[in-house]
Design an enzyme around this catalytic site. Structure first.
Site, PDB file in Angstrom:
ATOM      1  N   GLU A 171      12.364  12.726  43.893  1.00  0.00           N
ATOM      2  CA  GLU A 171      11.899  13.918  43.526  1.00  0.00           C
ATOM      3  C   GLU A 171      12.697  15.114  43.530  1.00  0.00           C
ATOM      4  OE1 GLU A 171      10.052  11.709  44.955  1.00  0.00           O
ATOM      5  OE2 GLU A 171       7.934  11.580  43.818  1.00  0.00           O
ATOM      6  N   GLU A 225       5.138   5.813  45.928  1.00  0.00           N
ATOM      7  CA  GLU A 225       3.772   6.530  46.765  1.00  0.00           C
ATOM      8  C   GLU A 225       2.804   5.335  46.439  1.00  0.00           C
ATOM      9  OE1 GLU A 225       5.105  10.436  44.448  1.00  0.00           O
ATOM     10  OE2 GLU A 225       4.207  11.165  46.377  1.00  0.00           O
ATOM     11  N   ALA A 267       6.557   8.728  38.464  1.00  0.00           N
ATOM     12  CA  ALA A 267       5.759   9.485  37.508  1.00  0.00           C
ATOM     13  C   ALA A 267       6.774   9.400  36.143  1.00  0.00           C
ATOM     14  CB  ALA A 267       5.354  10.656  38.004  1.00  0.00           C
ATOM     15  N   GLY A 270       6.805   8.468  42.282  1.00  0.00           N
ATOM     16  CA  GLY A 270       5.523   8.154  42.353  1.00  0.00           C
ATOM     17  C   GLY A 270       5.149   6.225  42.455  1.00  0.00           C
TER      18      GLY A 270
HETATM   19  C1  HXC Z   1       9.811   8.392  32.151  1.00  0.00           C
HETATM   20  C2  HXC Z   1      11.411   6.513  32.621  1.00  0.00           C
HETATM   21  C3  HXC Z   1      11.232   6.634  34.008  1.00  0.00           C
HETATM   22  C4  HXC Z   1      10.489   7.537  34.281  1.00  0.00           C
HETATM   23  C5  HXC Z   1      12.736   5.151  33.660  1.00  0.00           C
HETATM   24  N1  HXC Z   1      12.164   5.639  32.366  1.00  0.00           N
HETATM   25  N2  HXC Z   1      12.091   5.756  34.461  1.00  0.00           N
HETATM   26  N3  HXC Z   1      10.846   7.227  31.665  1.00  0.00           N
HETATM   27  N4  HXC Z   1       9.811   8.338  33.392  1.00  0.00           N
HETATM   28  N5  HXC Z   1      10.131   7.746  35.837  1.00  0.00           N
HETATM   29  C6  HXC Z   1      12.791   5.136  31.013  1.00  0.00           C
HETATM   30  C7  HXC Z   1      13.876   5.513  30.746  1.00  0.00           C
HETATM   31  O1  HXC Z   1      13.943   6.819  30.170  1.00  0.00           O
HETATM   32  C8  HXC Z   1      14.558   4.517  29.743  1.00  0.00           C
HETATM   33  O2  HXC Z   1      13.909   4.820  28.440  1.00  0.00           O
HETATM   34  C9  HXC Z   1      13.828   3.289  30.321  1.00  0.00           C
HETATM   35  O3  HXC Z   1      12.812   3.633  30.899  1.00  0.00           O
HETATM   36  C10 HXC Z   1      14.618   2.466  30.733  1.00  0.00           C
HETATM   37  O4  HXC Z   1      15.402   3.006  31.834  1.00  0.00           O
HETATM   38  P1  HXC Z   1      17.158   3.239  31.717  1.00  0.00           P
HETATM   39  O5  HXC Z   1      17.148   4.383  32.499  1.00  0.00           O
HETATM   40  O6  HXC Z   1      17.787   2.984  30.482  1.00  0.00           O
HETATM   41  O7  HXC Z   1      17.040   1.802  32.970  1.00  0.00           O
HETATM   42  P2  HXC Z   1      18.534   1.692  33.892  1.00  0.00           P
HETATM   43  O8  HXC Z   1      19.602   2.340  33.488  1.00  0.00           O
HETATM   44  O9  HXC Z   1      18.264   0.324  34.246  1.00  0.00           O
HETATM   45  O10 HXC Z   1      17.976   2.867  35.117  1.00  0.00           O
HETATM   46  C11 HXC Z   1      16.806   2.497  35.723  1.00  0.00           C
HETATM   47  C12 HXC Z   1      16.386   3.697  36.884  1.00  0.00           C
HETATM   48  C13 HXC Z   1      16.279   5.265  35.992  1.00  0.00           C
HETATM   49  C14 HXC Z   1      17.351   3.683  37.565  1.00  0.00           C
HETATM   50  C15 HXC Z   1      14.973   3.249  37.278  1.00  0.00           C
HETATM   51  O11 HXC Z   1      15.592   4.624  34.768  1.00  0.00           O
HETATM   52  C16 HXC Z   1      15.659   6.164  36.658  1.00  0.00           C
HETATM   53  O12 HXC Z   1      16.507   6.841  37.339  1.00  0.00           O
HETATM   54  N6  HXC Z   1      14.471   6.450  36.295  1.00  0.00           N
HETATM   55  C17 HXC Z   1      13.901   7.613  36.927  1.00  0.00           C
HETATM   56  C18 HXC Z   1      13.464   7.490  38.314  1.00  0.00           C
HETATM   57  C19 HXC Z   1      12.843   8.592  39.069  1.00  0.00           C
HETATM   58  O13 HXC Z   1      13.509   9.520  39.155  1.00  0.00           O
HETATM   59  N7  HXC Z   1      11.498   8.552  39.389  1.00  0.00           N
HETATM   60  C20 HXC Z   1      10.807   9.574  39.927  1.00  0.00           C
HETATM   61  C21 HXC Z   1      10.253  10.513  39.138  1.00  0.00           C
HETATM   62  S1  HXC Z   1       9.421  11.960  39.888  1.00  0.00           S
HETATM   63  P3  HXC Z   1      14.801   4.967  27.092  1.00  0.00           P
HETATM   64  O14 HXC Z   1      13.661   5.488  26.100  1.00  0.00           O
HETATM   65  O15 HXC Z   1      15.962   5.831  27.148  1.00  0.00           O
HETATM   66  O16 HXC Z   1      15.058   3.462  26.745  1.00  0.00           O
HETATM   67  C22 HXC Z   1       7.974  11.222  40.450  1.00  0.00           C
HETATM   68  C23 HXC Z   1       6.974  12.364  41.109  1.00  0.00           C
HETATM   69  C24 HXC Z   1       5.755  11.842  41.498  1.00  0.00           C
HETATM   70  O17 HXC Z   1       7.576  10.095  40.380  1.00  0.00           O
HETATM   71  C25 HXC Z   1       4.906  13.037  41.693  1.00  0.00           C
HETATM   72  C26 HXC Z   1       4.191  13.647  40.770  1.00  0.00           C
HETATM   73  C27 HXC Z   1       3.150  14.768  40.908  1.00  0.00           C
END
Ligand code: HXC
Length: 260
Positions: free
Chosen positions: A134, A114, A66, A111
């Site tokens: 999460e 999921e 998400a 997400g």
């Molecule tokens: C918003 C995201 C994102 C996310 C990546 N980006 N994942 N933006 N939400 N989930 C964005 C980054 O901020 C970045 O933007 C760009 O995408 C590229 O990502 P990088 O981090 O620079 O790439 P990299 O170093 O290769 O790392 C990739 C990654 C990392 C390991 C996937 O981005 C990451 O850990 N993302 C978060 C993953 C996460 O925690 N997902 C779960 C979310 S909670 P900029 O602008 O800086 O270039 C969830 C809850 C669901 O999903 C249920 C809700 C009710």
């Protein structure tokens, strides 16, 4: 059909849906979820479409979760609404009468994992990475992950992945039964399309009924599940495709199914 966050392609019997937010590694915000809902509704009502593939645009991510930026300011009520919305959309994919294949071409986190779990069959690229990160963000999986992961891989493994937020690679996902198969990145879409073709050659109503029987039966006790199965078997016996499928066998020819 035009979307801001998705690309929907249709060819013959197949709909391929790309989650397309490249700047955020295809992370899902509410706009993407509403558009996903619209796309699923469209595919449901399109009688030409027999199978759907969901994948991520680009070569890095299926869906990286998400959208965290979107979730930062959420209040408790807004968080509840966002979780409800995601759960509803995932459920619509699960309940779609047509099989849905997830072609997981990279990060499938939170997400994104999921979303993949709401699909019927998961194929992964060798480069895919899975996690439910999460709890590292102070939240829990909220698009159905706390419920679907233990059903798919068992309670112990699901709790370990959820509590640690560990990332696992495609081979490990295959080993624990989270994905059906793993392919080199350049073969993933061809393999997903081959699978879709095999499915589409069968009687579409029977395939949809089988999905329903499996889904429903998993929610209830075994005796109720058997009765769901025989009810649905009875429905199959009322279809033109059942007559066609069996006549084709007897006449030693390929069946031509009409989805009726
Ligand atoms: C918003 C995201 C994102 C996310 C990546 N980006 N994942 N933006 N939400 N989930 C964005 C980054 O901020 C970045 O933007 C760009 O995408 C590229 O990502 P990088 O981090 O620079 O790439 P990299 O170093 O290769 O790392 C990739 C990654 C990392 C390991 C996937 O981005 C990451 O850990 N993302 C978060 C993953 C996460 O925690 N997902 C779960 C979310 S909670 P900029 O602008 O800086 O270039 C969830 C809850 C669901 O999903 C249920 C809700 C009710």
């Amino acid at each position: 059909m035009e979307f801001n966050t998705l690309i929907l392609e249709k060819e013959e019997y197949l709909a391929t849906l790309y989650i397309n937010r490249p700047k955020a590694l295809n992370a899902l915000n509410s706009e993407a979820l509403f558009e996903l809902e619209t796309a699923v509704r469209d595919i449901r009502s399109d009688s030409n479409i027999k199978v759907m593939i969901i994948t991520g645009a680009g070569d890095k991510a299926f869906v990286a979760g998400a959208d965290i930026t979107f979730m930062v300011p959420l209040t408790s009520d807004e968080g509840r609404f966002f979780s409800d919305l995601g759960e509803r959309v995932m459920r619509q994919i699960e309940l779609l009468e047509k099989p849905v294949i997830a072609a997981i071409n990279g990060f499938a986190l939170g997400g994104g994992c999921e979303l993949a779990m709401a699909c019927d069959i998961r194929l992964a690229s060798e480069t895919a990475v899975f996690a439910l990160p999460e709890v590292g963000l102070g939240i829990i999986p909220g698009f159905g992950g706390t419920q679907r992961l233990p059903r798919l891989i068992g309670e112990g493994r699901a709790k370990e992945l959820t509590f640690t937020a560990n990332k696992i690679n495609a081979q490990e996902a295959f080993r624990i039964g989270l994905v059906n198969n793993v392919y080199p990145p350049d073969q993933l879409m061809d393999e997903a399309k081959n699978l879709a073709k095999k499915i589409a050659a069968n009687a579409p109503l029977a395939v949809g009924y089988a999905k329903h029987a499996i889904n429903k039966g998993l929610q209830v006790d075994i005796d109720t599940a058997m009765s769901i199965e025989s009810d649905i078997f009875g429905l199959c016996c009322a279809t033109i495709d059942k007559i066609e499928g069996m006549s084709a066998f007897v006449e030693k020819r390929k069946p031509k199914f009409e989805g009726k």
